[in-house]
Design a protein around this motif. Structure first.
Motif, PDB file in Angstrom:
ATOM      1  N   ILE A 195      30.775  22.811  31.844  1.00  0.00           N
ATOM      2  CA  ILE A 195      29.770  23.520  31.043  1.00  0.00           C
ATOM      3  C   ILE A 195      29.964  25.031  31.167  1.00  0.00           C
ATOM      4  N   GLU A 196      30.259  25.525  32.355  1.00  0.00           N
ATOM      5  CA  GLU A 196      30.544  26.948  32.517  1.00  0.00           C
ATOM      6  C   GLU A 196      31.703  27.375  31.620  1.00  0.00           C
ATOM      7  N   ASP A 197      32.719  26.523  31.538  1.00  0.00           N
ATOM      8  CA  ASP A 197      33.914  26.857  30.763  1.00  0.00           C
ATOM      9  C   ASP A 197      33.631  26.964  29.266  1.00  0.00           C
TER      10      ASP A 197
ATOM     11  N   ASP B 156      36.386  18.051  25.595  1.00  0.00           N
ATOM     12  CA  ASP B 156      36.918  19.390  25.294  1.00  0.00           C
ATOM     13  C   ASP B 156      35.794  20.411  25.144  1.00  0.00           C
ATOM     14  N   ARG B 157      36.140  21.678  25.366  1.00  0.00           N
ATOM     15  CA  ARG B 157      35.152  22.749  25.427  1.00  0.00           C
ATOM     16  C   ARG B 157      34.267  22.855  24.199  1.00  0.00           C
ATOM     17  N   SER B 158      34.858  22.803  23.001  1.00  0.00           N
ATOM     18  CA  SER B 158      34.067  23.065  21.801  1.00  0.00           C
ATOM     19  C   SER B 158      33.075  21.936  21.561  1.00  0.00           C
ATOM     20  N   THR B 159      33.488  20.700  21.813  1.00  0.00           N
ATOM     21  CA  THR B 159      32.558  19.578  21.680  1.00  0.00           C
ATOM     22  C   THR B 159      31.381  19.759  22.635  1.00  0.00           C
TER      23      THR B 159
ATOM     24  N   MET C 210      38.141  27.970  39.922  1.00  0.00           N
ATOM     25  CA  MET C 210      36.800  28.524  39.784  1.00  0.00           C
ATOM     26  C   MET C 210      36.799  29.947  40.347  1.00  0.00           C
ATOM     27  N   ALA C 211      36.149  30.843  39.639  1.00  0.00           N
ATOM     28  CA  ALA C 211      36.144  32.246  40.041  1.00  0.00           C
ATOM     29  C   ALA C 211      35.735  32.389  41.507  1.00  0.00           C
ATOM     30  N   ASP C 212      34.909  31.468  41.940  1.00  0.00           N
ATOM     31  CA  ASP C 212      34.216  31.630  43.216  1.00  0.00           C
ATOM     32  C   ASP C 212      34.832  30.874  44.371  1.00  0.00           C
ATOM     33  N   VAL C 213      35.796  29.996  44.115  1.00  0.00           N
ATOM     34  CA  VAL C 213      36.278  29.099  45.165  1.00  0.00           C
ATOM     35  C   VAL C 213      37.804  29.188  45.277  1.00  0.00           C
ATOM     36  N   PRO C 214      38.299  30.320  45.817  1.00  0.00           N
ATOM     37  CA  PRO C 214      39.753  30.538  45.870  1.00  0.00           C
ATOM     38  C   PRO C 214      40.517  29.462  46.629  1.00  0.00           C
ATOM     39  N   SER C 215      39.901  28.871  47.655  1.00  0.00           N
ATOM     40  CA  SER C 215      40.604  27.818  48.415  1.00  0.00           C
ATOM     41  C   SER C 215      40.857  26.601  47.543  1.00  0.00           C
ATOM     42  N   MET C 216      39.933  26.332  46.624  1.00  0.00           N
ATOM     43  CA  MET C 216      40.137  25.210  45.711  1.00  0.00           C
ATOM     44  C   MET C 216      41.215  25.569  44.693  1.00  0.00           C
ATOM     45  N   ASP C 217      41.167  26.800  44.193  1.00  0.00           N
ATOM     46  CA  ASP C 217      42.199  27.226  43.231  1.00  0.00           C
ATOM     47  C   ASP C 217      43.591  27.116  43.846  1.00  0.00           C
ATOM     48  N   ALA C 218      43.708  27.526  45.107  1.00  0.00           N
ATOM     49  CA  ALA C 218      45.007  27.473  45.791  1.00  0.00           C
ATOM     50  C   ALA C 218      45.491  26.031  45.901  1.00  0.00           C
ATOM     51  N   LEU C 219      44.564  25.132  46.217  1.00  0.00           N
ATOM     52  CA  LEU C 219      44.914  23.720  46.336  1.00  0.00           C
ATOM     53  C   LEU C 219      45.364  23.150  44.990  1.00  0.00           C
ATOM     54  N   VAL C 220      44.611  23.473  43.933  1.00  0.00           N
ATOM     55  CA  VAL C 220      44.977  22.991  42.591  1.00  0.00           C
ATOM     56  C   VAL C 220      46.372  23.494  42.214  1.00  0.00           C
ATOM     57  N   ALA C 221      46.636  24.755  42.491  1.00  0.00           N
ATOM     58  CA  ALA C 221      47.939  25.340  42.130  1.00  0.00           C
ATOM     59  C   ALA C 221      49.087  24.635  42.847  1.00  0.00           C
TER      60      ALA C 221
END
Ligand SMILES: [Zn+2]
Ligand SMILES: [Zn+2]
Lengths: 199, 199
Positions: free
Chosen positions: A94-96, A183-186, B1-12
Protein backbone atom coordinates in the motif's frame (compact mmCIF):
# COMPACT_ATOMS: atom_id res chain seq x y z
CA UNK A 1 25.58 -36.02 -0.84
CA UNK A 2 26.68 -38.89 1.37
CA UNK A 3 30.02 -37.19 1.75
CA UNK A 4 29.18 -33.52 2.29
CA UNK A 5 26.99 -33.13 5.39
CA UNK A 6 27.46 -29.33 5.50
CA UNK A 7 25.93 -29.09 2.06
CA UNK A 8 23.07 -31.40 3.03
CA UNK A 9 22.35 -29.22 6.05
CA UNK A 10 22.28 -26.11 3.88
CA UNK A 11 19.95 -27.73 1.34
CA UNK A 12 17.59 -28.84 4.12
CA UNK A 13 17.37 -25.29 5.53
CA UNK A 14 16.91 -23.63 2.14
CA UNK A 15 13.97 -25.95 1.44
CA UNK A 16 12.13 -24.38 4.36
CA UNK A 17 12.02 -21.02 2.57
CA UNK A 18 8.88 -20.13 0.60
CA UNK A 19 9.00 -20.99 -3.10
CA UNK A 20 12.17 -23.10 -2.82
CA UNK A 21 11.73 -26.80 -3.58
CA UNK A 22 14.31 -29.59 -3.30
CA UNK A 23 15.72 -29.04 -6.80
CA UNK A 24 16.01 -25.34 -6.29
CA UNK A 25 17.67 -25.74 -2.86
CA UNK A 26 20.24 -28.07 -4.37
CA UNK A 27 20.88 -25.79 -7.33
CA UNK A 28 21.41 -22.78 -5.05
CA UNK A 29 23.80 -24.75 -2.85
CA UNK A 30 25.91 -25.94 -5.78
CA UNK A 31 26.01 -22.45 -7.24
CA UNK A 32 27.24 -21.04 -3.93
CA UNK A 33 29.76 -23.80 -3.22
CA UNK A 34 31.19 -23.94 -6.72
CA UNK A 35 30.92 -20.48 -8.24
CA UNK A 36 29.85 -17.95 -5.61
CA UNK A 37 31.70 -18.91 -2.46
CA UNK A 38 32.19 -15.27 -1.47
CA UNK A 39 28.44 -14.87 -1.16
CA UNK A 40 28.23 -17.37 1.71
CA UNK A 41 29.89 -15.27 4.43
CA UNK A 42 27.98 -12.25 3.14
CA UNK A 43 24.69 -14.14 3.41
CA UNK A 44 25.62 -15.40 6.88
CA UNK A 45 26.32 -11.82 8.03
CA UNK A 46 23.12 -10.49 6.43
CA UNK A 47 20.96 -13.11 8.17
CA UNK A 48 22.62 -12.44 11.51
CA UNK A 49 22.30 -8.68 11.13
CA UNK A 50 18.65 -8.79 10.05
CA UNK A 51 17.84 -11.17 12.89
CA UNK A 52 19.56 -8.91 15.40
CA UNK A 53 18.23 -5.50 14.41
CA UNK A 54 14.89 -5.87 12.61
CA UNK A 55 11.97 -5.75 15.03
CA UNK A 56 8.33 -4.78 15.04
CA UNK A 57 7.11 -1.20 15.42
CA UNK A 58 5.71 -0.70 18.92
CA UNK A 59 2.80 1.27 17.55
CA UNK A 60 1.75 -0.52 14.33
CA UNK A 61 3.75 -3.82 14.13
CA UNK A 62 5.45 -2.78 10.87
CA UNK A 63 9.05 -3.98 10.41
CA UNK A 64 11.51 -1.42 11.76
CA UNK A 65 15.02 -1.05 13.14
CA UNK A 66 13.84 1.60 15.62
CA UNK A 67 11.13 1.39 18.32
CA UNK A 68 8.78 3.23 15.94
CA UNK A 69 8.71 2.58 12.19
CA UNK A 70 9.22 5.25 9.52
CA UNK A 71 5.47 5.72 9.04
CA UNK A 72 4.77 6.14 12.74
CA UNK A 73 7.77 8.49 13.19
CA UNK A 74 6.74 10.70 10.29
CA UNK A 75 5.20 14.11 11.01
CA UNK A 76 3.51 14.13 7.62
CA UNK A 77 0.98 11.34 8.07
CA UNK A 78 -2.73 11.90 8.62
CA UNK A 79 -3.49 10.35 12.00
CA UNK A 80 -7.23 10.60 11.42
CA UNK A 81 -7.16 7.70 8.92
CA UNK A 82 -6.04 4.24 10.00
CA UNK A 83 -5.49 1.43 7.51
CA UNK A 84 -5.62 -2.09 9.00
CA UNK A 85 -3.63 -4.73 7.10
CA UNK A 86 -2.67 -8.35 7.71
CA UNK A 87 1.11 -8.17 7.26
CA UNK A 88 4.11 -5.84 6.90
CA UNK A 89 4.30 -6.96 3.24
CA UNK A 90 0.73 -5.71 2.70
CA UNK A 91 1.63 -2.42 4.39
CA UNK A 92 4.52 -2.01 2.02
CA UNK A 93 2.37 -2.82 -1.02
CA UNK A 94 0.00 0.00 0.00
CA UNK A 95 2.87 2.39 0.73
CA UNK A 96 4.26 1.66 -2.73
CA UNK A 97 1.04 2.89 -4.36
CA UNK A 98 1.88 6.36 -3.04
CA UNK A 99 -1.82 7.25 -2.60
CA UNK A 100 -2.24 6.64 1.12
CA UNK A 101 -1.30 9.34 3.65
CA UNK A 102 -2.78 7.88 6.84
CA UNK A 103 -1.33 5.48 9.38
CA UNK A 104 -1.39 1.69 9.63
CA UNK A 105 -2.03 -1.13 12.00
CA UNK A 106 -0.62 -4.55 11.11
CA UNK A 107 -2.62 -7.46 12.51
CA UNK A 108 0.09 -10.05 11.81
CA UNK A 109 -2.44 -12.47 10.40
CA UNK A 110 -6.16 -12.97 10.12
CA UNK A 111 -8.81 -14.75 12.14
CA UNK A 112 -8.72 -18.47 11.37
CA UNK A 113 -10.66 -20.48 13.95
CA UNK A 114 -9.73 -23.77 12.25
CA UNK A 115 -6.03 -22.95 12.77
CA UNK A 116 -6.62 -21.77 16.31
CA UNK A 117 -5.98 -18.13 15.40
CA UNK A 118 -8.40 -16.10 17.49
CA UNK A 119 -8.66 -12.36 18.16
CA UNK A 120 -5.96 -12.46 20.86
CA UNK A 121 -3.34 -13.39 18.24
CA UNK A 122 -4.11 -10.23 16.26
CA UNK A 123 -2.90 -7.70 18.85
CA UNK A 124 -6.50 -6.69 19.54
CA UNK A 125 -5.60 -4.85 22.76
CA UNK A 126 -3.24 -2.51 20.99
CA UNK A 127 -5.61 -2.09 18.05
CA UNK A 128 -8.38 -1.12 20.48
CA UNK A 129 -6.11 1.46 22.12
CA UNK A 130 -5.25 2.86 18.70
CA UNK A 131 -8.94 2.97 17.71
CA UNK A 132 -9.60 4.97 20.88
CA UNK A 133 -7.29 7.87 19.93
CA UNK A 134 -9.37 11.02 19.79
CA UNK A 135 -8.45 12.32 16.35
CA UNK A 136 -9.42 9.11 14.50
CA UNK A 137 -12.08 9.68 11.86
CA UNK A 138 -11.88 6.67 9.52
CA UNK A 139 -10.71 3.08 9.63
CA UNK A 140 -9.99 1.35 6.32
CA UNK A 141 -9.89 -2.43 6.51
CA UNK A 142 -7.39 -3.59 3.90
CA UNK A 143 -7.26 -7.24 4.92
CA UNK A 144 -6.89 -9.71 2.08
CA UNK A 145 -9.94 -10.25 -0.19
CA UNK A 146 -10.22 -13.85 1.06
CA UNK A 147 -12.86 -15.46 3.26
CA UNK A 148 -10.63 -15.11 6.32
CA UNK A 149 -9.72 -11.52 5.46
CA UNK A 150 -13.39 -10.56 5.07
CA UNK A 151 -14.38 -12.28 8.31
CA UNK A 152 -11.52 -10.55 10.11
CA UNK A 153 -12.66 -7.14 8.84
CA UNK A 154 -16.23 -7.84 9.88
CA UNK A 155 -15.16 -8.89 13.35
CA UNK A 156 -12.80 -5.97 13.91
CA UNK A 157 -15.40 -3.49 12.68
CA UNK A 158 -17.22 -4.22 15.93
CA UNK A 159 -14.32 -2.67 17.86
CA UNK A 160 -14.49 0.69 16.07
CA UNK A 161 -16.00 3.46 18.23
CA UNK A 162 -19.27 5.12 17.19
CA UNK A 163 -18.79 8.14 14.97
CA UNK A 164 -15.71 6.72 13.24
CA UNK A 165 -16.27 5.89 9.56
CA UNK A 166 -15.53 2.26 8.66
CA UNK A 167 -14.56 1.37 5.11
CA UNK A 168 -13.32 -1.66 3.26
CA UNK A 169 -10.77 -1.50 0.47
CA UNK A 170 -12.64 -1.70 -2.87
CA UNK A 171 -12.81 -5.06 -4.59
CA UNK A 172 -10.66 -3.98 -7.46
CA UNK A 173 -8.33 -6.69 -6.28
CA UNK A 174 -9.00 -10.23 -7.52
CA UNK A 175 -11.11 -12.17 -5.04
CA UNK A 176 -9.12 -14.96 -3.42
CA UNK A 177 -5.82 -13.24 -4.21
CA UNK A 178 -3.09 -11.99 -1.91
CA UNK A 179 -2.76 -8.24 -1.50
CA UNK A 180 1.01 -8.48 -1.49
CA UNK A 181 1.08 -9.57 -5.13
CA UNK A 182 -1.38 -7.09 -6.62
CA UNK A 183 0.10 -4.51 -8.99
CA UNK A 184 0.40 -0.93 -7.75
CA UNK A 185 -2.22 0.75 -9.93
CA UNK A 186 -4.90 -1.83 -9.14
CA UNK A 187 -4.15 -1.46 -5.46
CA UNK A 188 -4.13 2.33 -5.74
CA UNK A 189 -7.52 2.36 -7.48
CA UNK A 190 -8.91 -0.06 -4.94
CA UNK A 191 -7.90 2.33 -2.16
CA UNK A 192 -9.52 5.31 -3.87
CA UNK A 193 -12.67 3.27 -4.55
CA UNK A 194 -13.11 2.11 -0.96
CA UNK A 195 -16.71 1.90 0.24
CA UNK A 196 -18.44 2.12 3.62
CA UNK A 197 -18.55 -1.25 5.29
CA UNK A 198 -22.37 -1.37 5.60
CA UNK A 199 -23.20 -0.28 2.05
CA UNK B 1 12.00 -0.38 2.61
CA UNK B 2 13.32 3.11 3.27
CA UNK B 3 13.42 2.32 6.95
CA UNK B 4 14.83 -1.21 7.18
CA UNK B 5 18.32 -1.30 5.61
CA UNK B 6 19.12 -4.74 7.05
CA UNK B 7 16.15 -6.16 5.17
CA UNK B 8 17.14 -4.35 1.98
CA UNK B 9 20.65 -5.81 2.26
CA UNK B 10 19.22 -9.30 2.69
CA UNK B 11 16.89 -8.91 -0.30
CA UNK B 12 19.78 -7.68 -2.46
CA UNK B 13 21.92 -10.71 -1.57
CA UNK B 14 19.11 -13.23 -2.05
CA UNK B 15 18.52 -11.85 -5.54
CA UNK B 16 22.00 -12.98 -6.51
CA UNK B 17 21.03 -16.63 -6.01
CA UNK B 18 19.93 -18.65 -9.06
CA UNK B 19 16.18 -18.73 -9.67
CA UNK B 20 15.39 -16.00 -7.13
CA UNK B 21 13.95 -12.80 -8.59
CA UNK B 22 13.15 -9.53 -6.80
CA UNK B 23 9.62 -10.64 -5.79
CA UNK B 24 10.86 -13.94 -4.51
CA UNK B 25 13.72 -12.34 -2.54
CA UNK B 26 11.28 -9.95 -0.88
CA UNK B 27 8.81 -12.72 -0.10
CA UNK B 28 11.52 -14.87 1.49
CA UNK B 29 12.76 -11.94 3.57
CA UNK B 30 9.30 -11.09 4.88
CA UNK B 31 8.61 -14.74 5.68
CA UNK B 32 11.84 -14.97 7.67
CA UNK B 33 11.47 -11.64 9.47
CA UNK B 34 7.79 -12.06 10.32
CA UNK B 35 7.12 -15.76 10.72
CA UNK B 36 10.35 -17.75 10.73
CA UNK B 37 12.85 -15.65 12.69
CA UNK B 38 14.47 -18.73 14.22
CA UNK B 39 15.58 -19.85 10.77
CA UNK B 40 17.85 -16.82 10.33
CA UNK B 41 20.58 -17.75 12.84
CA UNK B 42 20.35 -21.34 11.57
CA UNK B 43 20.86 -20.19 7.98
CA UNK B 44 23.73 -17.94 9.04
CA UNK B 45 25.45 -20.86 10.77
CA UNK B 46 24.84 -23.21 7.82
CA UNK B 47 26.36 -20.76 5.33
CA UNK B 48 29.39 -20.19 7.56
CA UNK B 49 29.89 -23.90 8.13
CA UNK B 50 29.55 -24.85 4.46
CA UNK B 51 31.91 -22.04 3.47
CA UNK B 52 34.46 -23.16 6.04
CA UNK B 53 34.52 -26.91 5.46
CA UNK B 54 33.37 -27.71 1.92
CA UNK B 55 36.27 -27.79 -0.51
CA UNK B 56 37.18 -29.46 -3.78
CA UNK B 57 38.60 -32.99 -4.03
CA UNK B 58 42.32 -32.85 -4.78
CA UNK B 59 42.00 -35.65 -7.29
CA UNK B 60 38.72 -35.01 -9.16
CA UNK B 61 37.41 -31.54 -8.06
CA UNK B 62 34.20 -33.00 -6.62
CA UNK B 63 32.81 -31.28 -3.51
CA UNK B 64 34.18 -32.82 -0.35
CA UNK B 65 34.91 -32.10 3.30
CA UNK B 66 38.10 -34.20 3.15
CA UNK B 67 41.16 -33.86 0.86
CA UNK B 68 39.74 -36.70 -1.26
CA UNK B 69 36.02 -37.08 -2.00
CA UNK B 70 33.95 -40.17 -1.23
CA UNK B 71 34.32 -41.51 -4.78
CA UNK B 72 38.10 -41.08 -4.85
CA UNK B 73 38.47 -42.57 -1.34
CA UNK B 74 36.38 -45.64 -2.17
CA UNK B 75 38.12 -48.96 -2.75
CA UNK B 76 35.20 -50.22 -4.83
CA UNK B 77 35.51 -47.99 -7.90
CA UNK B 78 36.85 -49.12 -11.24
CA UNK B 79 39.89 -46.94 -11.90
CA UNK B 80 40.09 -48.08 -15.51
CA UNK B 81 37.05 -45.96 -16.48
CA UNK B 82 37.11 -42.18 -16.09
CA UNK B 83 34.00 -40.06 -16.58
CA UNK B 84 34.66 -36.38 -17.34
CA UNK B 85 31.89 -33.97 -16.32
CA UNK B 86 31.48 -30.22 -16.20
CA UNK B 87 30.39 -29.74 -12.59
CA UNK B 88 29.98 -31.42 -9.18
CA UNK B 89 26.20 -31.27 -9.77
CA UNK B 90 26.64 -33.32 -12.96
CA UNK B 91 28.83 -35.80 -11.08
CA UNK B 92 26.09 -36.20 -8.51
CA UNK B 93 23.42 -36.66 -11.19
CA UNK B 94 25.45 -39.54 -12.64
CA UNK B 95 26.14 -41.04 -9.20
CA UNK B 96 22.41 -40.97 -8.51
CA UNK B 97 21.75 -43.19 -11.55
CA UNK B 98 23.62 -45.97 -9.72
CA UNK B 99 24.90 -47.44 -13.00
CA UNK B 100 28.43 -45.99 -13.06
CA UNK B 101 31.25 -47.70 -11.17
CA UNK B 102 34.25 -45.78 -12.50
CA UNK B 103 35.89 -42.56 -11.34
CA UNK B 104 35.30 -38.94 -12.28
CA UNK B 105 37.07 -35.79 -13.26
CA UNK B 106 35.21 -32.51 -12.84
CA UNK B 107 36.27 -29.80 -15.30
CA UNK B 108 34.52 -26.97 -13.40
CA UNK B 109 33.10 -25.56 -16.62
CA UNK B 110 33.43 -25.92 -20.36
CA UNK B 111 35.46 -24.25 -23.05
CA UNK B 112 33.91 -20.94 -23.99
CA UNK B 113 36.29 -18.76 -26.00
CA UNK B 114 33.75 -15.89 -26.14
CA UNK B 115 33.74 -15.76 -22.32
CA UNK B 116 37.50 -16.08 -22.13
CA UNK B 117 37.32 -19.63 -20.75
CA UNK B 118 40.22 -21.52 -22.29
CA UNK B 119 41.73 -24.93 -21.53
CA UNK B 120 43.80 -23.58 -18.61
CA UNK B 121 40.57 -22.85 -16.69
CA UNK B 122 39.53 -26.49 -16.91
CA UNK B 123 42.34 -27.98 -14.78
CA UNK B 124 43.91 -29.49 -17.91
CA UNK B 125 47.23 -30.21 -16.17
CA UNK B 126 45.60 -32.40 -13.56
CA UNK B 127 43.34 -34.02 -16.12
CA UNK B 128 46.39 -34.88 -18.24
CA UNK B 129 48.08 -36.43 -15.21
CA UNK B 130 44.97 -38.49 -14.49
CA UNK B 131 44.76 -39.57 -18.15
CA UNK B 132 48.35 -40.76 -17.89
CA UNK B 133 47.65 -43.28 -15.09
CA UNK B 134 48.60 -46.73 -16.35
CA UNK B 135 45.41 -48.65 -15.61
CA UNK B 136 43.14 -46.29 -17.57
CA UNK B 137 41.22 -48.05 -20.34
CA UNK B 138 38.30 -45.79 -21.20
CA UNK B 139 37.37 -42.11 -20.92
CA UNK B 140 33.69 -41.19 -21.08
CA UNK B 141 33.02 -37.55 -21.87
CA UNK B 142 29.78 -36.63 -20.10
CA UNK B 143 29.93 -32.91 -20.72
CA UNK B 144 26.57 -31.21 -21.33
CA UNK B 145 24.86 -31.89 -24.70
CA UNK B 146 25.33 -28.24 -25.68
CA UNK B 147 27.57 -26.68 -28.32
CA UNK B 148 30.15 -25.79 -25.68
CA UNK B 149 29.95 -29.21 -24.05
CA UNK B 150 30.48 -30.95 -27.40
CA UNK B 151 33.38 -28.69 -28.33
CA UNK B 152 34.97 -29.28 -24.93
CA UNK B 153 34.71 -33.07 -25.36
CA UNK B 154 36.22 -32.84 -28.85
CA UNK B 155 39.11 -30.73 -27.60
CA UNK B 156 39.85 -32.88 -24.54
CA UNK B 157 39.72 -36.08 -26.61
CA UNK B 158 43.02 -34.90 -28.09
CA UNK B 159 44.67 -35.29 -24.69
CA UNK B 160 43.72 -38.95 -24.27
CA UNK B 161 46.70 -41.32 -24.76
CA UNK B 162 46.68 -43.80 -27.63
CA UNK B 163 45.12 -47.13 -26.76
CA UNK B 164 42.58 -45.64 -24.36
CA UNK B 165 38.99 -45.91 -25.59
CA UNK B 166 37.18 -42.56 -25.87
CA UNK B 167 33.40 -42.45 -25.63
CA UNK B 168 30.72 -39.81 -25.43
CA UNK B 169 27.59 -40.15 -23.32
CA UNK B 170 24.69 -41.17 -25.60
CA UNK B 171 22.34 -38.47 -26.79
CA UNK B 172 19.42 -39.79 -24.85
CA UNK B 173 19.51 -36.46 -23.08
CA UNK B 174 17.64 -33.59 -24.73
CA UNK B 175 19.99 -31.54 -26.91
CA UNK B 176 20.58 -28.08 -25.45
CA UNK B 177 19.60 -29.28 -21.97
CA UNK B 178 21.57 -29.32 -18.76
CA UNK B 179 22.70 -32.71 -17.46
CA UNK B 180 21.98 -31.72 -13.90
CA UNK B 181 18.23 -31.60 -14.60
CA UNK B 182 17.81 -34.83 -16.56
CA UNK B 183 15.86 -37.60 -14.84
CA UNK B 184 17.80 -40.59 -13.52
CA UNK B 185 16.57 -43.25 -15.91
CA UNK B 186 17.24 -41.16 -19.01
CA UNK B 187 20.71 -40.41 -17.73
CA UNK B 188 21.28 -44.06 -16.82
CA UNK B 189 20.24 -45.19 -20.31
CA UNK B 190 22.41 -42.53 -21.90
CA UNK B 191 25.41 -43.87 -20.00
CA UNK B 192 24.74 -47.46 -21.06
CA UNK B 193 24.23 -46.31 -24.66
CA UNK B 194 27.49 -44.34 -24.85
CA UNK B 195 29.25 -44.53 -28.23
CA UNK B 196 32.87 -44.22 -29.39
CA UNK B 197 33.77 -40.60 -30.05
CA UNK B 198 34.73 -41.12 -33.70
CA UNK B 199 31.73 -43.21 -34.74
ZN1 LIG C 1 4.75 1.86 12.93
ZN1 LIG D 1 37.38 -37.02 -5.91
Amino acid sequence: MADVPSMDALVALLRRLPGIGPRSAQRISYELLVRKRDLMPQLAAAFQQAHAVVRFCERCNNLSEAPLCAVCRSEHRDRSILCVVESPADLRAIEDTGVFVGEFFVLMGHLSPLDGIGPEALHIDRLSARLGETDLQEVIFATNPTLEGEATAQFLAGLVPDGVTISRIARGVPVGGELEYVDRSTLGRALHGRRLLDE
